[in-house]
Design a protein around this motif. Sequence first.
Motif, mmCIF file in Angstrom:
data_model
loop_
_atom_site.group_PDB
_atom_site.id
_atom_site.type_symbol
_atom_site.label_atom_id
_atom_site.label_comp_id
_atom_site.label_asym_id
_atom_site.label_seq_id
_atom_site.Cartn_x
_atom_site.Cartn_y
_atom_site.Cartn_z
ATOM 1 N N UNK A 146 0.587 -1.310 -0.063
ATOM 2 C CA UNK A 146 0.035 0.013 0.027
ATOM 3 C C UNK A 146 0.919 1.308 0.123
ATOM 4 N N UNK A 147 0.414 2.284 -0.598
ATOM 5 C CA UNK A 147 1.259 3.383 -0.856
ATOM 6 C C UNK A 147 0.984 4.524 0.397
ATOM 7 N N UNK A 148 0.431 4.026 1.686
ATOM 8 C CA UNK A 148 0.188 4.972 2.654
ATOM 9 C C UNK A 148 1.554 5.415 3.386
ATOM 10 N N UNK A 149 1.489 6.601 3.771
ATOM 11 C CA UNK A 149 2.785 7.346 4.164
ATOM 12 C C UNK A 149 2.444 6.947 5.756
ATOM 13 N N UNK A 178 -1.201 16.963 -9.088
ATOM 14 C CA UNK A 178 -0.265 16.673 -8.164
ATOM 15 C C UNK A 178 -0.047 15.047 -7.455
ATOM 16 N N UNK A 179 0.995 14.875 -7.061
ATOM 17 C CA UNK A 179 1.055 13.521 -6.529
ATOM 18 C C UNK A 179 1.841 13.874 -5.191
ATOM 19 N N UNK A 190 3.332 15.003 -14.056
ATOM 20 C CA UNK A 190 3.365 13.901 -13.035
ATOM 21 C C UNK A 190 3.293 12.379 -13.583
ATOM 22 N N UNK A 191 4.338 11.623 -13.199
ATOM 23 C CA UNK A 191 4.623 10.242 -13.968
ATOM 24 C C UNK A 191 3.178 9.547 -13.811
ATOM 25 N N UNK A 192 2.790 8.928 -14.880
ATOM 26 C CA UNK A 192 1.536 8.018 -14.584
ATOM 27 C C UNK A 192 1.415 7.157 -15.755
ATOM 28 N N UNK A 193 0.742 5.918 -15.392
ATOM 29 C CA UNK A 193 0.649 4.800 -16.280
ATOM 30 C C UNK A 193 -0.141 5.134 -17.351
ATOM 31 N N UNK A 238 -2.702 6.150 -13.541
ATOM 32 C CA UNK A 238 -2.478 5.838 -12.274
ATOM 33 C C UNK A 238 -0.886 6.473 -12.097
ATOM 34 N N UNK A 239 -1.140 7.174 -10.821
ATOM 35 C CA UNK A 239 0.252 7.866 -10.361
ATOM 36 C C UNK A 239 1.513 6.766 -10.282
ATOM 37 N N UNK A 240 2.369 7.147 -10.757
ATOM 38 C CA UNK A 240 3.569 6.112 -10.717
ATOM 39 C C UNK A 240 4.356 6.717 -9.538
ATOM 40 N N UNK A 241 3.915 6.305 -8.228
ATOM 41 C CA UNK A 241 4.546 7.009 -7.120
ATOM 42 C C UNK A 241 5.939 6.406 -7.041
ATOM 43 N N UNK A 242 6.230 5.235 -7.341
ATOM 44 C CA UNK A 242 7.466 4.454 -7.166
ATOM 45 C C UNK A 242 8.604 5.276 -7.852
#
Length: 513
Positions: free
Chosen positions: A407-410, A435-436, A490-493, A497-501
Amino acid sequence: MGHLFDDFGRYGQLTALIDGTTGRKLTYTELQRAIVRVGSALWRLGMRKGDVVTLFSENKPEFLIIYLSFAAIGAVISCVSPTYKPGELVNALTHAKAKMLVASTATIEVAKQAAIDAKLNQQDIIVLGEAAGFRPYSALLQDDGKCFPENLDWDPREDLVALPFSSGTTGLPKGVMLSHYNLVANVEQTRTQDVMNYAAGEDVLIGVLPWFHIYGQTCIALAGLKSGVSLVSMPQFSPELFVKIVKEYKVTKLHIAPPIMLFLAQHPLVNGDHFSSVQFIVTAAAPCAANTMTEVRNRLDIPQIRQGYGLTESSPVTHVNPSKNYRYDTVGLAVPNTEFKVVELTTGESLERGSEGEVCVRGPQVMKGYLGNEKATRETIKDGWLLTGDLGFADADGHLIITDRIKELIKYKGMQVAPAELESLLVTHPAVADSAVIGAPDERAGELPRAYVVLKPNLHVSEDELQKFIAERVAPHKQLQGGIEFRKEIPKSAAGKILRRILKDELLADKTG
């Protein structure tokens, strides 16, 4: 919660609660009497089994008295952070369909603002203290106790007692439905000899972790009171007050989170004499570095320092290092009556020990589900197994090692921050197009929320202005302390989907390069 209440008479004149700021004390007999009176008063006010109350306060003895009073009459308690801003509190109140709100004098102004949008009347707000125009907690204590319901029709497995909030990877935080059975089970799982092993009349615990958080509720407050310990409350962490309480009241067992471990390892105010009464420390809510635990052990000569693991969705404890043969590199063994497995991410098939995959747990402490969100419940609980969203593996001895989060929780000082919540808020600013948000690694906090922002053409906003915009709308732990970076995109697929990685990898590369 009669499981706790039945023992209070037996503990009698033992000290139950101590206000760490004033020294005021309550015995178990006084605690039991207060619960009957307040519970009776709440019943007179129309609260009934299944009704929800939102508890919006810092740690203080009254917090636990009113928590247990609502629980004793069958109400459902939804505790929220006392740092919430009005908009966050409105979301919590409306999602839970709260019938009543309890605030402290420190939070009453925010409560007053939120109550209007949540359509709560002023008479539906109780204040732990005094505030003009609101029903004071002291008035409830004047009740004669005769309306306290003695024979409610309980179904411990179905009836809810707690509704904490857990941030999902999308949207706003979700209400976690915890039954009486869930919490009682976890209280007993944590009280076992090889886990906490509290002793009536001997152990002293400090409420340094917030009681609105399930970790503080279950492991310190509920398990402690069930065991007959003395609980010392702290409204918020203060280095001086924390050290003073530990020394003055001879605290025996410490439950803390990694930021406090770092404080113990480094702060000049801390020395071994202050902590000579402490028998063990358990750290949980976020990963703690092995070298930090070693530093604390060497500096303070604490007999045991152990790490644990759990989730709001599991009441929360699933794993703790045992009192014997504990290790710094794992979160320990499953607590009694709890199973865990590690599964392959795409197929869901169980993996052998040593293989990394998603950690899944099963036991009586696992939640009933998310309030009003069957889809999220189905995605999180499958065939009785709770999918934690964490990556890890089991070693040859059955210890669990957590390696990362799916999960991408902080996680900021053990508290969850949903990137999507901050992203949605950022784009409401008139100058922001996209934004991301990711978690930037931080030694003290674990992670700090960091934003990447795309501005609209021909519009401008400074980082300071955006920081202020966010700070006015969210609690301190959600603020963008990791900074803001302006970007063209913002990098996205391909699916959007935001590519947070990618953002995380870039940030780490910049730091190491």
